[in-house]
Structure formats: structure tokens, C-alpha cells
Scaffold this active site. Structure first.
Site, PDB file in Angstrom:
ATOM      1  N   SER A 136      27.170  -1.860  34.701  1.00 51.32           N
ATOM      2  CA  SER A 136      28.518  -1.765  35.223  1.00 51.32           C
ATOM      3  C   SER A 136      28.605  -1.770  36.744  1.00 51.32           C
ATOM      4  O   SER A 136      29.691  -1.904  37.311  1.00 51.32           O
ATOM      5  CB  SER A 136      29.184  -0.495  34.681  1.00 51.32           C
ATOM      6  OG  SER A 136      28.466   0.667  35.097  1.00 51.32           O
ATOM      7  N   LYS A 147      30.083   2.447  44.593  1.00 49.11           N
ATOM      8  CA  LYS A 147      30.678   2.089  43.307  1.00 49.11           C
ATOM      9  C   LYS A 147      31.979   2.856  43.071  1.00 49.11           C
ATOM     10  O   LYS A 147      32.051   4.071  43.299  1.00 49.11           O
ATOM     11  CB  LYS A 147      29.684   2.387  42.181  1.00 49.11           C
ATOM     12  CG  LYS A 147      30.147   1.961  40.781  1.00 49.11           C
ATOM     13  CD  LYS A 147      29.045   2.224  39.767  1.00 49.11           C
ATOM     14  CE  LYS A 147      29.433   1.808  38.349  1.00 49.11           C
ATOM     15  NZ  LYS A 147      28.328   2.003  37.384  1.00 49.11           N
ATOM     16  N   SER A 198      22.884   0.200  33.869  1.00 48.54           N
ATOM     17  CA  SER A 198      23.865  -0.284  34.840  1.00 48.54           C
ATOM     18  C   SER A 198      23.396  -0.369  36.279  1.00 48.54           C
ATOM     19  O   SER A 198      24.161  -0.756  37.156  1.00 48.54           O
ATOM     20  CB  SER A 198      25.125   0.593  34.771  1.00 48.54           C
ATOM     21  OG  SER A 198      25.748   0.455  33.514  1.00 48.54           O
TER      22      SER A 198
END
Length: 443
Positions: A147, A78, A171
């Protein structure tokens, strides 16, 4: 027509690499081919020139060492997690130099275990709410969640067998549910968060995405501090359903599917107990938001002052909310959290609950890419810092995945994963053959 949904099991891929039935270079080339095929539609990765060349160079040092836990495995990271030699942009328009620093410890662990970095995966801006361009592999018209959007979508599409995300509220669990993969969010503090752009430090946790529980367990053993291997699930867990306003936040679709999952588990001889609780769920969610927004504002104060116009509206609104919260209200919210954790521990003990089960999200992935979805089903466990996992599920009348969330007591990560494997097996046995995703061969 390209099938955008593929199952790529980390355990199966590693077995093929270790016994030599798959060549490491061929495997990495196949991963790069899959990324190249899917990226024009899914946009899970931050664009990178020369990805294949970099990856083929990276595996040279691990090709001869096949007994490392993750030897030769490409992992999505990420884009709020720092990786040496790669810019960290955090899905933002701010200068990347602001985020420079030492590589994250979690990346050090991956590399020490023989993994290679497939690339940075798309994140909502600063892991808050403003989504990136990633689409859901099951239906490109729908959000993959966030996210950790890119990480979930990359695993769902079989681009990589493992990807890292982070969770502050929902997330990891939510995008895993939307994309039909396993998402594991360990106990707060089990995976180091240094080298990561914080959202709310007292809530942030590094999590991971994989195709199945055994793959998630393998990765967790590498990444989690003080991992205790070999936990034997010698009995089925007692499952608790948190009945009340929390569960009421789920949609009829999610609740109907959850009811069917519960029936499957009961038929498989799991003991399931309904426990009325969290009558004050709205207050619980509010206290979590106070902690989240206050800490977010502290992280961004300087950047926001200097680069306000480069922030997207959803992120700017969240930061401004945090700037309006007083230190006194923040301290009060932390105290409220402490009382809530104590209350949850007592409820589990009084009712002999091993795992809480619930829908992993309020429903299937919403239409459109303008929102990452509602994190409500993750609120209590994120506030308490408890480990949670989502197991793929599907409603009878929609092509979009749902998920079953399981949560254990703080520090019970090994038990959670061992018990989740039993639950996963029970759900798989009851799953219609037509709902099983295609499998991508390791090479």
C-alpha cells in the site's frame, strides 16, 4: 523526454549538504523541481498547493545546523501517518477530521534530526488494497505496488532520497521491489506506530524506502528504538533458501532471476543452504489473514458503521471479512503465530542460518493500476515480525525491476543491514552496466 527513474542517494546528498558544495535552498528547490516535473505522470504525492514555499520556510530553522543526521533532507510521508499542519486522508473519502490527532512520533524523530516533510505520499485506501493513482516510474502502465505506493515511487523517481511507508503484510518490501529501490521493514516494534492509522496493530510496522543500503541504514539509526551503531559485519552471513510451497509461489521469472542471484552470491563465497520448510504455507497465510482482518475490523467498526458507502469495495470487503471472524478464531491464530515463530527460530538455529533469502515479490509489477500485487513472499516474515529488506534486481528479459529479499531473526535489524550491504555489493559487481539507473546530482 523526461527520464522518470533517478537514483538519489541520501548518503551522497547529505555529504554534499554538509561540505557546503550544495546550498540547502538550492537543494530543496531542485527537489521541488523534480516533484513538479514527475508528478503529472507518477502521482506519488497527495496534491498540495504551495509545497515549495512551505519547504523553503521549513529549512530556515535547519540551514545553520548541518551536523544533524538528516539536516535539510525532504522526506515523503505515507498518508496514514499524521503530520502537524497536514490533513491525513489515508487515501479515503471519509472526513479527514476523523483522523485528527497528535503528530506521529516517527515524524517527531525525523524533524528532530533536521529533516523536512516533502509532503504526504499516496497510499492504498487505509493501507489495505484499493490502490491510489500512483504509477510505476519504470513503466507507467504498471502498478508501483502497495500500500506504500507513493513512497516507493517517489524514491524510485528521485523526487526524494527518503520516504516512509508501513507494512502489515507486504506494503514496503513489495512496492520497493516493483519500483527498484531498497525497502527496509524493521522488526515489529522497533519504530513507534503511534499517530498512525492502524491496519492491524499486532502486525503493523513502519518501514522506509531509499536508494541504497547505506542510506537505509543511516535513516534506520535515526528512527529505530535502541539502535546499536557500529555493528561490524566481520563475516559473510550464512544464507538460507526456504525451499517448499512458499518459494513455489514465485513466478518462473522471479525464480529464474533468484537462481542467478544465488549463483552470484555463491561465486562471491557466500555459504548458501537450502532448507525444506513451510509445508503448511497455505495455513500460515490463512492464519495471518485471520489476524489481519480481525484487527482491521476492530479499527474500523465505528467508521464503517457511519460511512459504509464511502469505503471502496476492496476495503469494505476486507472489513466485512474481519467482522465475521470470531474472537476465538482470532485468539487461536495468535497462538498459531507464536508456535510458528518458535518453529522458525529453531529451524534457523538447527541449520545455522543468519539470513533467509528469497524473491521479494512473486514477479515483476503486474500490468495495470487496479491492483497492488501479491504479497505472498512477505507472509512468513511479517507474521513473525522479523526484519526484512529488499535489494533491487532485474530480470534479463524485462525492463521492470525485481528484488532480492533478505530476512533476519527478530531484533537483528543492525545485523540485517550490515550483511545486506555486503550482499548489495556482490550483486552490484555482477550487474550489467546497462542496468544501472541514472544518478541525480544533489543540487
Amino acid at each position: 523526454m523526461l527520464d522518470l527513474v533517478r537514483r538519489r542517494s541520501l548518503v551522497e546528498d547529505l555529504a554534499a549538504l554538509r561540505d557546503g558544495s550544495v546550498d540547502v535552498r538550492g537543494y530543496v528547490n531542485a527537489v521541488c523541481d523534480r516533484i513538479q516535473q514527475c508528478e503529472p505522470q507518477i502521482h506519488a504525492f497527495v496534491p498540495e498547493n504551495g509545497r515549495r514555499h512551505r519547504l523553503l520556510e521549513s529549512i530556515e530553522s535547519v540551514d545553520a545546523v548541518r551536523d544533524m543526521p538528516l539536516s535539510g533532507v525532504p522526506v515523503g510521508i505515507k498518508d496514514i501517518i499524521r503530520v502537524d499542519g497536514m490533513q491525513t486522508k489515508a487515501g479515503s473519502m471519509l472526513p479527514s477530521g476523523l483522523f485528527a490527532g497528535a503528530q506521529a512520533s516517527v515524524v517527531d524523530r525525523l524533524l528532530a534530526a533536521g529533516a523536512v516533510v516533502a509532503g504526504k505520499t499516496v497510499t492504498a485506501e487505509f493501507a489495505v488494497a484499493a490502490p491510489g493513482p500512483t504509477a510505476n516510474p519504470h513503466d507507467l502502465r504498471h502498478t508501483p505496488g502497495g500500500s506504500s505506493s507513493g513512497s516507493a515511487a517517489a524514491v524510485a523517481a528521485g523526487m526524494v532520497p527518503l520516504a516512509l511507508g508501513t507494512q502489515t503484510i507486504g506494503s514496503v518490501i513489495r512496492p520497493a521491489a516493483y519500483c527498484g529501490v531498497v525497502g527496509f521493514r524493521p522488526s515489529w516494534g522497533r519504530i513507534a506506530t503511534d499517530g498512525i492509522i492502524a491496519n492491524a496493530p499486532s502486525l503493523d510496522a513502519v518501514g522506509l524506502f531509499a536508494a541504497d543500503v547505506s542510506s537505509a541504514t543511516l535513516a534506520a539509526a535515526v528512527l529505530c528504538d535502541n539502535w546499536q551503531p557500529g555493528y561490524d559485519a566481520d563475516r559473510a552471513p550464512v544464507l538460507g533458501i526456504p525451499v517448499g510451497p512458499f518459494l513455489d509461489r514465485a513466478s518462473p521469472t522471479a525464480l529464474d532471476t533468484f537462481e542467478k542471484q544465488v549463483k552470484v552470491l555463491c561465486a562471491a563465497d557466500f555459504e548458501v543452504r537450502s532448507v525444506p520448510m513451510m509445508d503448511d504455507f497455505d495455513e500460515l497465510a490463512n492464519q495471518l489473514l485471520v489476524i489481519n482482518r480481525y484487527e482491521l475490523a476492530q479499527v474500523h467498526t465505528g467508521w464503517y458503521r457511519d460511512f459504509r458507502r464511502r469505503y471502496r469495495e476492496q476495503t469494505a470487503r476486507a472489513v466485512e471479512q474481519g467482522l465475521m471472524i470470531t474472537r476465538r478464531d482470532y485468539t487461536s491464530a495468535l497462538q498459531w503465530r507464536g508456535h510458528f515463530i518458535d518453529r522458525l527460530i529453531n529451524i534457523m538455529a538447527d541449520n545455522d542460518i543468519d539470513l533467509w533469502i528469497s524473491p521479494a515479490a512473486t514477479g515483476p509489477a503486474p500490468d495495470g493500476l487496479h491492483s497492488t500485487g501479491d504479497p505472498a513472499m512477505c507472509v512468513p516474515y511479517s507474521l513473525a515480525g522479523m526484519p526484512a529488506i529488499t535489494l533491487p534486481a532485474r530480470a534479463d528479459w524485462t525492463e521492470l525491476p525485481l528484488g532480492l529479499q533478505c530476512a533476519a531473526s527478530l531484533g537483528g535489524d543492525e545485523k540485517l543491514l550490515a550483511w545486506s550491504a555486503i550482499i548489495e555489493s556482490a550483486l552490484e559487481r555482477a550487474r550489467p552496466t546497462s542496468q544501472v539507473s541514472s544518478t541525480d546530482a544533489p543540487g
